[in-house]
Design a protein around this motif. Structure first.
Motif, PDB file in Angstrom:
ATOM      1  N   GLU A 163      -5.154  34.214  -0.801  1.00  0.00           N
ATOM      2  CA  GLU A 163      -6.182  35.024  -0.146  1.00  0.00           C
ATOM      3  C   GLU A 163      -6.497  34.411   1.214  1.00  0.00           C
ATOM      4  O   GLU A 163      -6.795  33.212   1.296  1.00  0.00           O
ATOM      5  N   PRO A 164      -6.438  35.187   2.300  1.00  0.00           N
ATOM      6  CA  PRO A 164      -6.761  34.631   3.613  1.00  0.00           C
ATOM      7  C   PRO A 164      -8.127  33.939   3.635  1.00  0.00           C
ATOM      8  O   PRO A 164      -9.125  34.495   3.161  1.00  0.00           O
ATOM      9  N   GLY A 165      -8.141  32.712   4.123  1.00  0.00           N
ATOM     10  CA  GLY A 165      -9.380  31.940   4.207  1.00  0.00           C
ATOM     11  C   GLY A 165      -9.683  31.095   2.982  1.00  0.00           C
ATOM     12  O   GLY A 165     -10.652  30.335   2.976  1.00  0.00           O
ATOM     13  N   SER A 166      -8.845  31.192   1.938  1.00  0.00           N
ATOM     14  CA  SER A 166      -9.173  30.498   0.681  1.00  0.00           C
ATOM     15  C   SER A 166      -8.829  29.015   0.701  1.00  0.00           C
ATOM     16  O   SER A 166      -9.274  28.265  -0.161  1.00  0.00           O
ATOM     17  N   ARG A 167      -8.040  28.573   1.691  1.00  0.00           N
ATOM     18  CA  ARG A 167      -7.633  27.162   1.749  1.00  0.00           C
ATOM     19  C   ARG A 167      -8.852  26.240   1.789  1.00  0.00           C
ATOM     20  O   ARG A 167      -8.858  25.168   1.181  1.00  0.00           O
ATOM     21  N   PHE A 168      -9.886  26.644   2.512  1.00  0.00           N
ATOM     22  CA  PHE A 168     -11.080  25.805   2.659  1.00  0.00           C
ATOM     23  C   PHE A 168     -11.692  25.448   1.302  1.00  0.00           C
ATOM     24  O   PHE A 168     -11.922  24.286   0.992  1.00  0.00           O
ATOM     25  N   SER A 169     -11.950  26.464   0.481  1.00  0.00           N
ATOM     26  CA  SER A 169     -12.629  26.206  -0.805  1.00  0.00           C
ATOM     27  C   SER A 169     -11.693  25.513  -1.799  1.00  0.00           C
ATOM     28  O   SER A 169     -12.135  24.675  -2.599  1.00  0.00           O
ATOM     29  N   LEU A 170     -10.406  25.848  -1.768  1.00  0.00           N
ATOM     30  CA  LEU A 170      -9.443  25.196  -2.665  1.00  0.00           C
ATOM     31  C   LEU A 170      -9.380  23.693  -2.387  1.00  0.00           C
ATOM     32  O   LEU A 170      -9.328  22.881  -3.311  1.00  0.00           O
ATOM     33  N   GLN A 172     -11.772  21.884  -0.822  1.00  0.00           N
ATOM     34  CA  GLN A 172     -13.082  21.293  -1.109  1.00  0.00           C
ATOM     35  C   GLN A 172     -13.169  20.908  -2.590  1.00  0.00           C
ATOM     36  O   GLN A 172     -13.672  19.827  -2.936  1.00  0.00           O
ATOM     37  N   HIS A 173     -12.649  21.767  -3.441  1.00  0.00           N
ATOM     38  CA  HIS A 173     -12.688  21.537  -4.890  1.00  0.00           C
ATOM     39  C   HIS A 173     -11.836  20.322  -5.283  1.00  0.00           C
ATOM     40  O   HIS A 173     -12.213  19.555  -6.166  1.00  0.00           O
ATOM     41  N   ARG A 174     -10.692  20.139  -4.596  1.00  0.00           N
ATOM     42  CA  ARG A 174      -9.761  19.075  -4.988  1.00  0.00           C
ATOM     43  C   ARG A 174      -9.987  17.747  -4.273  1.00  0.00           C
ATOM     44  O   ARG A 174      -9.728  16.681  -4.819  1.00  0.00           O
ATOM     45  N   PHE A 175     -10.436  17.816  -3.019  1.00  0.00           N
ATOM     46  CA  PHE A 175     -10.520  16.603  -2.192  1.00  0.00           C
ATOM     47  C   PHE A 175     -11.955  16.210  -1.816  1.00  0.00           C
ATOM     48  O   PHE A 175     -12.169  15.171  -1.201  1.00  0.00           O
ATOM     49  N   ASP A 176     -12.904  17.098  -2.109  1.00  0.00           N
ATOM     50  CA  ASP A 176     -14.292  16.892  -1.678  1.00  0.00           C
ATOM     51  C   ASP A 176     -14.408  16.943  -0.154  1.00  0.00           C
ATOM     52  O   ASP A 176     -15.357  16.425   0.438  1.00  0.00           O
ATOM     53  N   CYS A 177     -13.412  17.507   0.491  1.00  0.00           N
ATOM     54  CA  CYS A 177     -13.435  17.762   1.937  1.00  0.00           C
ATOM     55  C   CYS A 177     -12.310  18.760   2.204  1.00  0.00           C
ATOM     56  O   CYS A 177     -11.524  19.070   1.303  1.00  0.00           O
ATOM     57  N   THR A 178     -12.239  19.271   3.425  1.00  0.00           N
ATOM     58  CA  THR A 178     -11.182  20.228   3.776  1.00  0.00           C
ATOM     59  C   THR A 178     -10.344  19.688   4.926  1.00  0.00           C
ATOM     60  O   THR A 178     -10.686  18.677   5.543  1.00  0.00           O
ATOM     61  N   HIS A 179      -9.254  20.423   5.221  1.00  0.00           N
ATOM     62  CA  HIS A 179      -8.419  20.048   6.366  1.00  0.00           C
ATOM     63  C   HIS A 179      -9.242  19.992   7.651  1.00  0.00           C
ATOM     64  O   HIS A 179      -9.001  19.157   8.514  1.00  0.00           O
ATOM     65  N   ALA A 180     -10.231  20.882   7.773  1.00  0.00           N
ATOM     66  CA  ALA A 180     -11.056  20.903   8.986  1.00  0.00           C
ATOM     67  C   ALA A 180     -11.886  19.622   9.106  1.00  0.00           C
ATOM     68  O   ALA A 180     -12.084  19.104  10.213  1.00  0.00           O
ATOM     69  N   ALA A 201     -15.765  20.171  12.138  1.00  0.00           N
ATOM     70  CA  ALA A 201     -16.547  19.845  10.932  1.00  0.00           C
ATOM     71  C   ALA A 201     -17.315  21.068  10.412  1.00  0.00           C
ATOM     72  O   ALA A 201     -17.520  21.213   9.204  1.00  0.00           O
ATOM     73  N   ASP A 202     -17.734  21.943  11.327  1.00  0.00           N
ATOM     74  CA  ASP A 202     -18.534  23.118  10.949  1.00  0.00           C
ATOM     75  C   ASP A 202     -17.676  24.329  10.582  1.00  0.00           C
ATOM     76  O   ASP A 202     -18.209  25.356  10.141  1.00  0.00           O
ATOM     77  N   ALA A 203     -16.348  24.232  10.786  1.00  0.00           N
ATOM     78  CA  ALA A 203     -15.487  25.406  10.612  1.00  0.00           C
ATOM     79  C   ALA A 203     -15.326  25.832   9.154  1.00  0.00           C
ATOM     80  O   ALA A 203     -14.918  26.956   8.874  1.00  0.00           O
ATOM     81  N   ASN A 204     -15.658  24.936   8.205  1.00  0.00           N
ATOM     82  CA  ASN A 204     -15.520  25.279   6.780  1.00  0.00           C
ATOM     83  C   ASN A 204     -16.395  26.465   6.405  1.00  0.00           C
ATOM     84  O   ASN A 204     -15.934  27.434   5.806  1.00  0.00           O
ATOM     85  N   THR A 205     -17.680  26.349   6.720  1.00  0.00           N
ATOM     86  CA  THR A 205     -18.669  27.376   6.334  1.00  0.00           C
ATOM     87  C   THR A 205     -19.587  27.636   7.529  1.00  0.00           C
ATOM     88  O   THR A 205     -20.749  27.209   7.533  1.00  0.00           O
ATOM     89  N   PRO A 206     -19.087  28.311   8.551  1.00  0.00           N
ATOM     90  CA  PRO A 206     -19.868  28.448   9.797  1.00  0.00           C
ATOM     91  C   PRO A 206     -21.220  29.134   9.629  1.00  0.00           C
ATOM     92  O   PRO A 206     -22.155  28.837  10.374  1.00  0.00           O
TER      93      PRO A 206
END
Length: 276
Positions: A163-170, A172-180, A201-206
């Motif tokens: 799903e477009p945009g789903s990388r962020f939450s996936l 966060q769940h596995r690493f406790d942080c995102t690529h951003a 840093a703010d790009a995850n959940t603007p």
């Protein structure tokens, strides 16, 4: 700064070196007096980069009317913004290693697409388009550092991120942080402007960040659009599904955006030349 992201920098060998030419290209953003000739001279200091830029300038996407054989010719044919952006893309792609868990060609095609779409969105919301291009190009580079440490988890994320945009939450769940978040750490290590570090840093959940960051919003939307392009999904529909509240908050004209994306065509058609 996210402590979870900083763990990917515990071994100094993991930190890529910012290419000198890239650093000087970025500094040139703030130099209103820099000439095309000076930019060509700067690129000419790196033989590998020069060869890539010449290959790109002669490619079908830029359809030159004659064979371009010098950087000065390339500069004249491409113009300041395109020359600088292509050179930055080639520099950045060369700065990061090939890693298990990420297909290098697919990864940089996505990165160049994100950069181009960030530039289009930035113009729509009256942000600096060249800064947005660089930020879009950088946005997922933190994921390369994540893959160096935990390639299997990153590969799993990429398999699941349909799903477009789903990388962020996936992530966060596995690493406790995102690529951003990891990119924000990298940008800080590379002494990028504080505003750009914050935007990563703010790009995850603007929509959750105060004060609201236009650049973070642009980056998040550009990644959603690049995901949609990769999946061959309808781009504006993907945005409506992934970030409806962001579209509403920005009063984004989706018909205008769709027309701009259509006109831009395949913005990453020459990524193989960047990686060659």
């Amino acid at each position: 700064m996210s402590q979870a992201a900083e763990k990917f920098f515990q071994h100094n060998s993991a930190l890529p070196t910012m290419p000198e030419v890239a650093s000087r290209l970025i500094r040139s953003f703030d130099d209103d007096n820099i000439s095309l000739a000076a930019l060509a001279d700067l690129i000419g200091k790196d033989a590998s980069l020069s060869a890539k830029v010449l290959r790109l300038a002669n490619s079908a996407r830029y359809s030159p009317s004659h064979q371009i054989s010098t950087l000065q010719d390339a500069a004249a044919a491409l113009g300041m913004e395109t020359l600088r952006n292509l050179s930055l893309a080639a520099c950045m792609a060369g700065a990061f290693p090939k890693v298990k868990g990420l297909d290098r060609g697919v990864f940089w095609r996505h990165g160049v697409t994100t950069a181009a779409y960030a530039r289009i969105l930035a113009k729509m919301v009256k942000l600096d388009a060249e800064t947005a291009y660089l930020a879009g190009l950088m946005l997922r580079t933190g994921q390369i550092l994540m893959a160096l440490a935990e390639s299997d988890k990153v590969a799993e994320v990429e398999t699941l991120a349909v799903e477009p945009g789903s990388r962020f939450s996936l992530e966060q769940h596995r690493f406790d942080c995102t690529h951003a978040d990891v990119t924000a750490s990298l940008a800080r290590h590379w002494h990028f402007p504080a505003a750009m570090v914050e935007a990563f840093a703010d790009a995850n959940t603007p929509m959750e960040v105060r004060p609201f960051s236009l650049m973070a919003a642009v980056l998040h939307m550009a990644e959603v659009l690049a995901d949609a392009a990769q999946n061959k999904d309808n781009p504006t529909h993907a945005l409506q599904v992934a970030v409806p509240e962001l579209i509403e908050h920005l009063h984004l004209d989706l018909a205008f955006l769709a027309a701009k994306l259509e006109a831009a065509g395949d913005v990453a058609s020459d990524v193989e030349q960047l990686l060659g």
